[in-house]
Motif scaffolding. Structure first.
Motif: not given
Length: 106
Positions: A32-53
């Protein structure tokens, strides 16, 4: 500026299946980066903690205004991603908030 934070838990009967679904989600939203007017920044993070919550994935995106975030919700590209991902998620959490202006040097 409005920050839009969404966290998901993702389906997967096995660890490999879950990782594949996380990869699909990540690729779809990064596309979606660069395709949505007004979207200034987008990042996706994947959990590395492994905690159950912990959630599996977080999306952090910044919008120029509340109006830009509102328009994103119904933008065809965003709706396409939501449709494409279908029911990959098992839980979803969201927080939207105004980001204060950065302090200016005196």
């Amino acid at each position: 500026m409005i920050r839009h934070v969404v966290m998901w838990n993702v389906r997967g009967a096995t660890r490999d299946e879950k990782l594949a679904n996380i990869g699909k989600l990540e690729a779809a939203f990064l596309g979606l980066r660069g395709r949505i007017p007004g979207l200034l920044h987008l990042e996706v993070g994947v959990d590395t903690s492994g905690v159950d919550y912990a959630c599996d994935v977080v999306l952090v995106s910044d919008f120029a205004s509340q109006q830009a975030l509102d328009a994103y919700a119904t933008h065809p590209e965003h709706l396409r991603v939501r449709q494409e991902l279908g029911d990959l998620r098992t839980a979803r959490h969201q927080v939207d908030y105004a980001v204060p202006d950065a302090p200016r040097p005196a």
